[in-house]
Design a protein around this motif. Structure first.
Motif, PDB file in Angstrom:
ATOM      1  N   THR A  50       0.832  -1.212   0.000  1.00 51.31           N
ATOM      2  CA  THR A  50       0.000   0.000   0.000  1.00 51.31           C
ATOM      3  C   THR A  50       0.864   1.258   0.000  1.00 51.31           C
ATOM      4  O   THR A  50       0.492   2.276  -0.601  1.00 51.31           O
ATOM      5  N   LEU A  51       2.023   1.209   0.640  1.00 46.18           N
ATOM      6  CA  LEU A  51       2.926   2.359   0.644  1.00 46.18           C
ATOM      7  C   LEU A  51       3.508   2.606  -0.745  1.00 46.18           C
ATOM      8  O   LEU A  51       3.717   3.761  -1.141  1.00 46.18           O
ATOM      9  N   LEU A  52       3.764   1.551  -1.482  1.00 48.22           N
ATOM     10  CA  LEU A  52       4.215   1.713  -2.865  1.00 48.22           C
ATOM     11  C   LEU A  52       3.152   2.444  -3.679  1.00 48.22           C
ATOM     12  O   LEU A  52       3.457   3.381  -4.435  1.00 48.22           O
ATOM     13  N   ALA A  53       1.890   2.036  -3.502  1.00 45.64           N
ATOM     14  CA  ALA A  53       0.786   2.690  -4.213  1.00 45.64           C
ATOM     15  C   ALA A  53       0.658   4.153  -3.804  1.00 45.64           C
ATOM     16  O   ALA A  53       0.461   5.040  -4.647  1.00 45.64           O
ATOM     17  N   ALA A  54       0.775   4.432  -2.505  1.00 49.55           N
ATOM     18  CA  ALA A  54       0.669   5.813  -2.018  1.00 49.55           C
ATOM     19  C   ALA A  54       1.785   6.689  -2.579  1.00 49.55           C
ATOM     20  O   ALA A  54       1.564   7.861  -2.908  1.00 49.55           O
ATOM     21  N   GLY A  55       2.990   6.131  -2.686  1.00 48.16           N
ATOM     22  CA  GLY A  55       4.102   6.877  -3.244  1.00 48.16           C
ATOM     23  C   GLY A  55       3.858   7.261  -4.694  1.00 48.16           C
ATOM     24  O   GLY A  55       4.086   8.408  -5.102  1.00 48.16           O
ATOM     25  N   ILE A  56       3.353   6.313  -5.477  1.00 50.76           N
ATOM     26  CA  ILE A  56       3.089   6.579  -6.895  1.00 50.76           C
ATOM     27  C   ILE A  56       1.982   7.625  -7.059  1.00 50.76           C
ATOM     28  O   ILE A  56       2.095   8.560  -7.863  1.00 50.76           O
ATOM     29  N   VAL A  57       0.903   7.489  -6.289  1.00 48.44           N
ATOM     30  CA  VAL A  57      -0.217   8.439  -6.379  1.00 48.44           C
ATOM     31  C   VAL A  57       0.229   9.842  -5.977  1.00 48.44           C
ATOM     32  O   VAL A  57      -0.130  10.835  -6.623  1.00 48.44           O
ATOM     33  N   SER A  58       1.022   9.952  -4.921  1.00 52.09           N
ATOM     34  CA  SER A  58       1.486  11.265  -4.454  1.00 52.09           C
ATOM     35  C   SER A  58       2.382  11.934  -5.481  1.00 52.09           C
ATOM     36  O   SER A  58       2.273  13.140  -5.730  1.00 52.09           O
ATOM     37  N   LEU A  59       3.265  11.169  -6.090  1.00 52.82           N
ATOM     38  CA  LEU A  59       4.154  11.725  -7.101  1.00 52.82           C
ATOM     39  C   LEU A  59       3.390  12.191  -8.343  1.00 52.82           C
ATOM     40  O   LEU A  59       3.881  13.041  -9.093  1.00 52.82           O
ATOM     41  N   SER A  60       2.184  11.660  -8.544  1.00 53.25           N
ATOM     42  CA  SER A  60       1.390  12.020  -9.728  1.00 53.25           C
ATOM     43  C   SER A  60       0.586  13.307  -9.548  1.00 53.25           C
ATOM     44  O   SER A  60      -0.038  13.781 -10.496  1.00 53.25           O
ATOM     45  N   ILE A  61       0.583  13.887  -8.347  1.00 57.05           N
ATOM     46  CA  ILE A  61      -0.133  15.152  -8.117  1.00 57.05           C
ATOM     47  C   ILE A  61       0.493  16.248  -8.978  1.00 57.05           C
ATOM     48  O   ILE A  61       1.715  16.429  -8.975  1.00 57.05           O
ATOM     49  N   ARG A  62      -0.337  17.001  -9.689  1.00 52.16           N
ATOM     50  CA  ARG A  62       0.164  18.070 -10.564  1.00 52.16           C
ATOM     51  C   ARG A  62       0.239  19.375  -9.768  1.00 52.16           C
ATOM     52  O   ARG A  62      -0.583  20.275  -9.908  1.00 52.16           O
ATOM     53  N   GLU A  63       1.252  19.453  -8.923  1.00 49.52           N
ATOM     54  CA  GLU A  63       1.376  20.583  -8.005  1.00 49.52           C
ATOM     55  C   GLU A  63       1.565  21.907  -8.745  1.00 49.52           C
ATOM     56  O   GLU A  63       0.999  22.934  -8.352  1.00 49.52           O
ATOM     57  N   LYS A  64       2.325  21.908  -9.830  1.00 49.98           N
ATOM     58  CA  LYS A  64       2.590  23.157 -10.544  1.00 49.98           C
ATOM     59  C   LYS A  64       1.374  23.672 -11.313  1.00 49.98           C
ATOM     60  O   LYS A  64       1.379  24.806 -11.793  1.00 49.98           O
ATOM     61  N   THR A  65       0.336  22.843 -11.404  1.00 42.07           N
ATOM     62  CA  THR A  65      -0.902  23.274 -12.050  1.00 42.07           C
ATOM     63  C   THR A  65      -1.921  23.773 -11.036  1.00 42.07           C
ATOM     64  O   THR A  65      -2.697  24.682 -11.325  1.00 42.07           O
ATOM     65  N   HIS A  66      -1.895  23.209  -9.808  1.00 40.21           N
ATOM     66  CA  HIS A  66      -2.953  23.480  -8.829  1.00 40.21           C
ATOM     67  C   HIS A  66      -2.532  24.368  -7.665  1.00 40.21           C
ATOM     68  O   HIS A  66      -3.388  24.963  -7.016  1.00 40.21           O
ATOM     69  N   SER A  67      -1.249  24.456  -7.366  1.00 40.91           N
ATOM     70  CA  SER A  67      -0.807  25.122  -6.136  1.00 40.91           C
ATOM     71  C   SER A  67      -0.619  26.627  -6.324  1.00 40.91           C
ATOM     72  O   SER A  67      -0.086  27.081  -7.339  1.00 40.91           O
ATOM     73  N   VAL A  68      -1.004  27.393  -5.305  1.00 39.14           N
ATOM     74  CA  VAL A  68      -0.825  28.843  -5.325  1.00 39.14           C
ATOM     75  C   VAL A  68       0.654  29.219  -5.309  1.00 39.14           C
ATOM     76  O   VAL A  68       1.020  30.338  -5.670  1.00 39.14           O
ATOM     77  N   ARG A  69       1.513  28.317  -4.930  1.00 38.50           N
ATOM     78  CA  ARG A  69       2.946  28.593  -4.955  1.00 38.50           C
ATOM     79  C   ARG A  69       3.461  28.725  -6.390  1.00 38.50           C
ATOM     80  O   ARG A  69       4.499  29.353  -6.623  1.00 38.50           O
ATOM     81  N   TYR A  70       2.759  28.118  -7.352  1.00 41.80           N
ATOM     82  CA  TYR A  70       3.220  28.099  -8.729  1.00 41.80           C
ATOM     83  C   TYR A  70       2.285  28.826  -9.692  1.00 41.80           C
ATOM     84  O   TYR A  70       2.727  29.299 -10.735  1.00 41.80           O
ATOM     85  N   VAL A  71       0.999  28.868  -9.383  1.00 44.29           N
ATOM     86  CA  VAL A  71       0.035  29.600 -10.195  1.00 44.29           C
ATOM     87  C   VAL A  71      -0.720  30.544  -9.273  1.00 44.29           C
ATOM     88  O   VAL A  71      -1.475  30.099  -8.414  1.00 44.29           O
ATOM     89  N   GLN A  72      -0.507  31.853  -9.448  1.00 45.91           N
ATOM     90  CA  GLN A  72      -1.062  32.847  -8.528  1.00 45.91           C
ATOM     91  C   GLN A  72      -1.915  33.845  -9.292  1.00 45.91           C
ATOM     92  O   GLN A  72      -1.485  34.411 -10.295  1.00 45.91           O
ATOM     93  N   VAL A  73      -3.137  34.062  -8.805  1.00 42.25           N
ATOM     94  CA  VAL A  73      -4.060  35.011  -9.405  1.00 42.25           C
ATOM     95  C   VAL A  73      -4.332  36.104  -8.393  1.00 42.25           C
ATOM     96  O   VAL A  73      -4.709  35.830  -7.251  1.00 42.25           O
ATOM     97  N   ILE A  74      -4.119  37.359  -8.781  1.00 42.50           N
ATOM     98  CA  ILE A  74      -4.361  38.475  -7.860  1.00 42.50           C
ATOM     99  C   ILE A  74      -5.861  38.695  -7.734  1.00 42.50           C
ATOM    100  O   ILE A  74      -6.564  38.779  -8.740  1.00 42.50           O
ATOM    101  N   PRO A  75      -6.415  38.778  -6.518  1.00 44.55           N
ATOM    102  CA  PRO A  75      -7.857  38.954  -6.336  1.00 44.55           C
ATOM    103  C   PRO A  75      -8.346  40.246  -6.953  1.00 44.55           C
ATOM    104  O   PRO A  75      -7.599  41.202  -7.144  1.00 44.55           O
ATOM    105  N   GLU A  76      -9.638  40.291  -7.285  1.00 40.23           N
ATOM    106  CA  GLU A  76     -10.249  41.496  -7.823  1.00 40.23           C
ATOM    107  C   GLU A  76     -10.123  42.642  -6.831  1.00 40.23           C
ATOM    108  O   GLU A  76     -10.216  42.445  -5.623  1.00 40.23           O
ATOM    109  N   GLY A  77      -9.929  43.843  -7.375  1.00 39.57           N
ATOM    110  CA  GLY A  77      -9.795  45.021  -6.513  1.00 39.57           C
ATOM    111  C   GLY A  77      -8.360  45.313  -6.160  1.00 39.57           C
ATOM    112  O   GLY A  77      -8.057  46.293  -5.495  1.00 39.57           O
ATOM    113  N   THR A  78      -7.426  44.421  -6.607  1.00 40.33           N
ATOM    114  CA  THR A  78      -5.998  44.634  -6.360  1.00 40.33           C
ATOM    115  C   THR A  78      -5.340  45.029  -7.665  1.00 40.33           C
ATOM    116  O   THR A  78      -5.795  44.664  -8.743  1.00 40.33           O
ATOM    117  N   VAL A  79      -4.265  45.794  -7.589  1.00 42.45           N
ATOM    118  CA  VAL A  79      -3.561  46.204  -8.794  1.00 42.45           C
ATOM    119  C   VAL A  79      -3.174  44.977  -9.608  1.00 42.45           C
ATOM    120  O   VAL A  79      -2.585  44.025  -9.097  1.00 42.45           O
TER     121      VAL A  79
END
Length: 447
Positions: free
Chosen positions: A408-437
């Motif tokens: 099960t740990l092997l499966a968890a490792g593979i699933v975790s590595l497959s997360i598309r962090e650079k597509t979903h995370s605010v650390r990599y994709v940042q949108v300035i809220p409305e009302g901000t410059v």
């Protein structure tokens, strides 16, 4: 009030951010709560002999406790989201401490189920990582991973200190006195510390996240990602269920529960079956927690600099190697190999999972969402505790459960590595809220 404001101003000038004092208070609460729950396995053999029951019967009480704890964590997280973490933590630790003392009065598995399985375990859900993560996320942004790691290290140190202490108290004073002592420590020190130190958010003390100051000369540039939103931030927690990352994180945490909680209950019993003394087993588990405390801190620092999903996947794969060592090595070697290899990964999943959840979905519903991830963790743990106990009673060996854990740990490792962090995370994709410059901008960071 004037004196408090003056003290805070002085602390700012000296560079001491108040959030780190809160981390220290939560560290101690985690030290007590997780240390106690990891210490349950110390008493399994004693209860078997005193009450004339099997390992499977004691495992039932532990399994119910894990399940109740899991069910309570989304509730505790939701309450922390809505009312703040401080009242949830204080009330929960108080109830947990009183119930812990009451465990000393039980004389049967049924009594253990009621007091430990239900009361202690349900209350522990409110003093667990989801409620604490809400407080941390509202005080920290840039150093969130490091702050969460220090907090989680409290649980590791709890295992290092509390488990051997409970083993010592069991031998010297008996198991009933051991439960009274740990309950009094939580009531006499843990609760007052939370009341005195912890605050829900920086604004309650006239401060800002990360201790930042308003800079009138640079108002157009946000100072941290706390002033951005991510592409998948949600206003309501259930909206997150329509996206993939929450299920990937929850699956990994489900496996984390299988492989940590079952060992916490059965590690000492396994050691005894390998002709290793209870004291040596408790010492080895303490060593595991010591190694983990160091590992968690290293992971926390790295997680603020590199992709968290890569670290998370690596942690699961390393733990898989630890489980394999329990099968292929002789008992007297396996116990220390597991302490070192397993220790590098034991609670390192917590700051990574909590921080990733906040990065992807925002902090508004962090307690609820991380609470659900923790519920999956506890459900996996509850099933595993029962399965490990049944397998040992049936086959006289833990080899089959350990192999299941490794797979099960092997499966968890593979699933975790497959997360598309650079597509979903605010650390990599940042949108300035409305009302901000520049509110139509999308900023990408290829760290």
């Amino acid at each position: 009030m004037t004196n408090r404001s003056s003290d805070l101003d002085d602390s700012r000038k000296k560079g001491a951010f108040y959030g780190w004092y809160i981390v220290a208070a939560l560290f101690f609460a985690s030290f007590l709560a997780i240390g106690l729950r990891h210490g349950f396995g110390v008493f399994v053999k004693t209860w078997e002999e005193d009450w004339g029951v099997t390992t499977a019967a004691i495992s039932l009480a532990a399994s119910i406790g894990v399940l109740c704890n899991g069910l309570s964590q989304p509730i505790g997280g939701w309450l922390a989201d809505r009312y703040g973490g401080r009242p949830v933590l204080v009330f929960s630790l108080t109830v947990m401490a009183l119930s812990t003392i009451a465990v000393s009065t039980v004389s049967s598995v049924f009594g253990l189920i009621i007091l430990y399985g239900v009361l202690v375990s349900f209350a522990a859900g409110g003093v667990s990582h989801p409620a604490m993560a809400v407080v941390i996320a509202r005080w920290f942004d840039r150093n969130r991973g490091a702050a969460m790691s220090i907090l989680v290290a409290g649980g590791s140190v709890g295992g290092l200190v509390v488990v051997p202490f409970l083993s010592y108290a069991l031998v010297e004073f008996g198991w009933r006195a051991a439960w009274v002592i740990i309950g009094l420590l939580a009531l006499g020190f843990g609760v007052p510390l939370l009341l005195l130190i912890v605050r829900n958010k920086p604004s309650e003390l006239g401060m800002q996240i990360d201790g930042e100051q308003h800079d009138e000369s640079n108002r157009e540039l946000p100072q941290s990602s706390a002033q951005y939103i991510g592409p998948d931030f949600v206003n309501k927690w259930h909206q997150a269920l329509n996206s993939k990352p929450i299920w990937q994180l929850s699956f990994g945490y489900f496996v984390c529960g299988i492989t940590t909680l079952a060992v916490a209950v059965h590690f000492v019993r396994w050691a005894v079956s390998e002709d290793i003394t209870e004291a040596t087993a408790a010492l080895a588990f303490g060593a595991l927690m010591f190694v983990n405390a160091l590992g968690v801190l290293v992971v926390g620092v790295l997680s603020d600099r590199f992709q968290r999903k890569n670290l998370l996947g690596t942690v699961y794969l390393i733990r898989g190697l630890a489980f394999i060592s329990l099968i292929v090595l002789p008992g007297d070697q396996a116990i220390w190999a597991f302490a070192v290899i397993g220790g590098m990964s034991w609670l390192a999943t917590v700051p990574l999972t909590a921080s990733l959840t906040a990065d992807v979905y925002g902090v508004r519903n962090l307690g609820t969402l991380f609470g659900f991830a923790n519920m999956s963790h506890q459900i996996g743990g509850a099933a595993a505790v029962l399965f490990f106990g049944w397998a040992f009673t049936r086959f006289g060996s833990y080899d089959i459960p350990f192999m299941v854990g490794a797979l099960t740990l092997l499966a968890a490792g593979i699933v975790s590595l497959s997360i598309r962090e650079k597509t979903h995370s605010v650390r990599y994709v940042q949108v300035i809220p409305e009302g901000t410059v520049g509110d139509e901008s999308s900023l990408r960071d290829d760290r």
